[in-house]
Design a protein around this motif. Structure first.
Motif, PDB file in Angstrom:
ATOM      1  N   VAL B 259       1.044   0.448  -2.206  1.00 34.57           N
ATOM      2  CA  VAL B 259       1.187   0.849  -0.827  1.00 34.57           C
ATOM      3  C   VAL B 259       2.524   0.154  -0.503  1.00 34.57           C
ATOM      4  O   VAL B 259       3.335   1.212   0.311  1.00 34.57           O
ATOM      5  N   LEU B 260       2.728  -1.073  -0.587  1.00 35.35           N
ATOM      6  CA  LEU B 260       4.302  -1.252  -0.161  1.00 35.35           C
ATOM      7  C   LEU B 260       5.040  -0.866  -0.818  1.00 35.35           C
ATOM      8  O   LEU B 260       6.155  -0.328  -0.028  1.00 35.35           O
ATOM      9  N   SER B 279       2.031   3.846   9.968  1.00 34.40           N
ATOM     10  CA  SER B 279       1.950   2.599  10.176  1.00 34.40           C
ATOM     11  C   SER B 279       1.060   2.257  11.145  1.00 34.40           C
ATOM     12  O   SER B 279       0.198   1.079  10.864  1.00 34.40           O
ATOM     13  N   ALA B 280       0.604   2.713  12.083  1.00 32.06           N
ATOM     14  CA  ALA B 280      -0.373   2.535  13.165  1.00 32.06           C
ATOM     15  C   ALA B 280      -2.061   2.531  12.494  1.00 32.06           C
ATOM     16  O   ALA B 280      -2.515   1.733  12.563  1.00 32.06           O
ATOM     17  N   TRP B 281      -2.000   3.456  11.595  1.00 33.23           N
ATOM     18  CA  TRP B 281      -3.148   3.557  10.768  1.00 33.23           C
ATOM     19  C   TRP B 281      -3.561   2.176   9.954  1.00 33.23           C
ATOM     20  O   TRP B 281      -4.436   1.507   9.896  1.00 33.23           O
ATOM     21  N   LEU B 282      -2.320   1.865   9.365  1.00 36.04           N
ATOM     22  CA  LEU B 282      -2.352   0.682   8.505  1.00 36.04           C
ATOM     23  C   LEU B 282      -2.818  -0.528   9.174  1.00 36.04           C
ATOM     24  O   LEU B 282      -3.508  -1.292   8.783  1.00 36.04           O
ATOM     25  N   MET B 287      -6.598  -4.586  10.531  1.00 40.24           N
ATOM     26  CA  MET B 287      -7.302  -5.377  11.513  1.00 40.24           C
ATOM     27  C   MET B 287      -8.837  -5.261  11.436  1.00 40.24           C
ATOM     28  O   MET B 287      -9.427  -6.395  11.532  1.00 40.24           O
ATOM     29  N   ALA B 288      -9.143  -4.107  11.362  1.00 43.50           N
ATOM     30  CA  ALA B 288     -10.853  -3.948  11.134  1.00 43.50           C
ATOM     31  C   ALA B 288     -11.146  -4.378   9.845  1.00 43.50           C
ATOM     32  O   ALA B 288     -12.232  -5.123   9.717  1.00 43.50           O
ATOM     33  N   LEU B 319      -2.339  -5.975   4.612  1.00 39.42           N
ATOM     34  CA  LEU B 319      -2.172  -4.482   4.940  1.00 39.42           C
ATOM     35  C   LEU B 319      -1.778  -4.492   6.437  1.00 39.42           C
ATOM     36  O   LEU B 319      -0.953  -3.536   6.641  1.00 39.42           O
ATOM     37  N   ALA B 320      -2.311  -5.449   7.177  1.00 37.82           N
ATOM     38  CA  ALA B 320      -2.014  -5.312   8.776  1.00 37.82           C
ATOM     39  C   ALA B 320      -0.509  -5.811   8.934  1.00 37.82           C
ATOM     40  O   ALA B 320       0.094  -5.154   9.773  1.00 37.82           O
ATOM     41  N   VAL B 321      -0.259  -6.722   8.181  1.00 35.93           N
ATOM     42  CA  VAL B 321       1.183  -7.265   8.791  1.00 35.93           C
ATOM     43  C   VAL B 321       2.271  -6.333   7.867  1.00 35.93           C
ATOM     44  O   VAL B 321       3.439  -6.225   8.469  1.00 35.93           O
ATOM     45  N   ILE B 322       2.280  -5.860   6.688  1.00 40.90           N
ATOM     46  CA  ILE B 322       3.125  -5.005   6.166  1.00 40.90           C
ATOM     47  C   ILE B 322       3.178  -3.677   7.023  1.00 40.90           C
ATOM     48  O   ILE B 322       4.422  -3.194   6.832  1.00 40.90           O
TER      49      ILE B 322
END
Lengths: 115, 523
Positions: B259-260, B279-282, B287-288, B319-322
């Motif tokens: 992904v990255l 990016s919003a989805w990721l 977070m979920a 995933l949330a932070v990238i």
């Protein structure tokens, strides 16, 4: 017209594959996976553009005219995908048989639902 | 081509050779297999170290297989990130193999071959510079992982393995759809060529590329364990044999890496659009995943399940932070990736050693013990002097504490450095986005949850009544766990050079121009 037939074939294969995959019996799931992978293979093939009577290889001595040739890359890709899909389906069948033997049922969860 | 350049392909060729060699040796000569395995894996680790130093000094290495130039031939690309992850995977493979030598490699056929093919697939996925080759290496590692998930057999493994195989086969089919859609839209599968073509596309043409990327994303995120694509993960990891589960700790990271790599290459913020596609989805999905993993960690009564959910927490965090697409955050995330992989792999190995002394059904007893206050009855029987904890138990307990510190992110080990670096990077931007505050809360809460879960489990195992049998542990098994924990300690002590290296890797990821030019340069 060709495009409609191919698109419909991919759609029918994929939708019946998805439906079967959501069934509770392991064998139905195996068949569903196979149908879905057939649909996907056709899709890869169609990604290179549909051509009738065009070879993917330049004939010896003839000038290389890209317009007269079919795209060879999706054909190579689909070959790889078929081989890999075939192998993984075979593996899945073995696990299916092992699950049937160990749990005594062909339900995907290893036990019948209570409903 | 100087001979050094061939280091790039060694991490793929060596495990392949080892896999073939162990396949040719008959199952009866297990000692010979083990010897081949260990020697080849040691060579692999050495090659990975050389590759890392080589790349760090000489920069990104592009290996043209068959010497065909880039967009037409297949290329392998070793940049700083790939080299570091290849080393991580190879080291992890060594630890798991050594651990399995005690008894796990005897529990089922062809364990060594499967491990080597898994390493080949993982290293290949890290090194390839071509979308379809990525698919092939994914399939190699998945096929090996199907075998490893079932290693040792038994109803629980077969049931979880069945679900694992179906989910991953569907994900592979989605991968194929995405890859062919990408080819149909752009006419190339080379990642660098893809990136340069996407950058030159108009808005109307990019819709097809974005849908292809979204379909590919679902396939990779299933592997990475993003909620709600992660329900297969906990049962599979928890029921797999210890060395297999420890190896699987790297598999979710393969998903995160892909992904990255692809996402930053194709849709880096600013290159084609102000904010990157998806990016919003990721961010929300990550977070979920952290939340789901946290609840899972708290709710698990079984140590292996707890470890599986902690794997989910770490991949959610990554995933949330990238999704923020900030080079500093990414470099901290890469450090966190290394630390959490080592920590969770060590935990998976340790759990098997700790659980060895316990009888089946003890977990059910543990659940009911508190409800019926069963603990209080036995206290009066003690004479007050206390019972000395056996040395094995003490050693295991020490390792357990180290794993808990790693995964919960408490000082002094690398887990703390990783979380601190993440939070520091998140709060460097001004004004501080609400995302940073949410991540702060989630990181601290998930750390606390891991601490509670592991503390509770640890108290039951190590401070239990003395009639619980002390597990019989072989030195070689402790050695494997100690190796992983020593690696954790090493990246803690040498945090500055490691962070410097990963920082440069992150910088390169966020400036895809360099990668594209390196790959497409004429030889």
């Amino acid at each position: 017209m060709n495009e409609v037939v191919v698109a419909a074939a991919i759609g029918v294969l994929a939708s019946s594959g998805v439906w079967l995959m959501l069934r509770p019996r392991t064998f139905q799931v195996a068949i569903g996976l196979s149908l879905l992978s057939y649909g996907v293979n056709l899709f890869i093939f169609a990604a290179g553009g549909l051509r009738v009577g065009a070879a993917p290889i330049v004939a010896a001595g003839a000038p290389a005219d890209p317009a007269a040739l079919a795209d060879p890359l999706p054909q190579a890709l689909v070959l790889t995908a078929i081989v890999i899909g075939f192998a993984t389906t075979a593996l899945f069948l073995i696990v299916l048989l092992a699950a049937r033997g160990l749990t005594g049922t062909d339900h995907v969860d290893g036990q019948e639902s209570d409903a | 081509m100087n001979p050094q350049a061939h280091f790039v392909i060694l991490p793929i060729v060596l495990p392949f050779a080892a896999g073939v060699m162990t396949l040719l040796v008959d199952e009866r000569h297990l000692a010979a297999k083990a010897a081949i395995s260990v020697v080849m894996t040691l060579t692999l680790v050495a090659a990975a170290v050389m590759l890392l130093r080589f790349v760090d000094v000489d920069g990104t290495q592009v290996y043209r297989v068959g010497d065909w130039p880039a967009p037409f031939g297949i290329v392998l690309v070793a940049d700083r990130l790939s080299a570091a992850l290849v080393l991580l995977a190879s080291g992890l493979g060594l630890a798991c193999l050594v651990f399995a030598l005690a008894h796990w490699h005897r529990e089922g056929p062809r364990f060594h071959t499967l491990v080597h093919f898994l390493l080949m697939g993982v290293n290949g996925a890290f090194l390839t510079g071509d979308l379809f080759n990525l698919f092939v290496f994914f399939e190699v590692l998945l096929a090996a992982s199907y075998g490893l998930a079932l290693h040792g057999s038994g109803p629980a493994r077969v049931r979880a393995g069945l679900h694992y195989i179906v989910v991953n086969l569907v994900a592979s089919l989605l991968f194929l759809i995405g890859a062919s859609l990408m080819y149909g839209a752009t006419g190339t599968l080379n990642l660098a060529d893809l990136a340069s073509r996407v950058a030159n596309m108009g808005d109307g043409e990019r819709a097809l590329v974005e849908s292809a990327a979204a379909i590919l994303g679902i396939a990779f995120l299933t592997k990475a364990g993003l909620w709600p694509l992660c329900f297969w993960l906990a049962p599979t990891y928890a029921s797999a044999s210890a060395p297999a589960a420890a190896l699987f700790a790297i598999l979710t990271k393969v998903g995160v890496y892909v992904v990255l790599r692809i996402w930053l290459l194709l849709f880096a913020a600013g290159s084609v659009a102000p904010t990157a596609f998806g990016s919003a989805w990721l961010a929300v999905g990550g977070m979920a995943t952290i939340l789901f993993g946290t609840i899972g960690v708290i709710a698990s009564q079984n140590l292996s399940r707890l470890a599986s959910y902690s794997v989910l927490v770490s991949s959610g965090t990554l995933l949330a932070v990238i999704a923020l697409q900030h080079p500093m955050v990414t470099s901290a995330a890469l450090y966190y990736l290394v630390a959490s992989t080592l920590g969770s792999a060590a935990l998976f190995l340790l759990i098997e050693l700790v659980e060895r002394g316990r009888t089946a059904g003890a977990d059910v007893l543990a659940v009911t013990a508190e409800a019926f206050a069963a603990d209080t009855l036995s206290i009066e029987a003690d004479d007050g002097a206390g019972v000395p904890i056996p040395a094995t138990m003490a050693l295991l307990g020490l390792c357990f504490v180290a794993c808990a510190l790693m995964l919960a992110g408490l000082p002094p080990l690398a887990g703390f450095v990783a979380k601190f670096a993440l939070l520091d990077a998140l709060f460097r931007t001004s004004p501080i986005p609400p995302f940073a505050w949410t991540m702060l809360v989630l990181l601290l809460v998930s750390g606390l949850a891991v601490l509670i879960g592991m503390g509770r489990a640890g108290m039951r195992r190590f401070w239990a009544s003395p009639e619980v049998a002390v597990p019989r542990v072989r030195v070689i098994e402790m050695l494997a766990v100690a190796f992983l924990l020593a690696a954790c300690a090493a990246i803690t002590v040498e945090a500055a050079p490691v962070l410097r290296y990963l920082g440069e890797a992150a910088q390169a990821l966020h400036a895809p121009r360099g990668y594209i030019d390196d790959v497409l340069a004429r030889p």
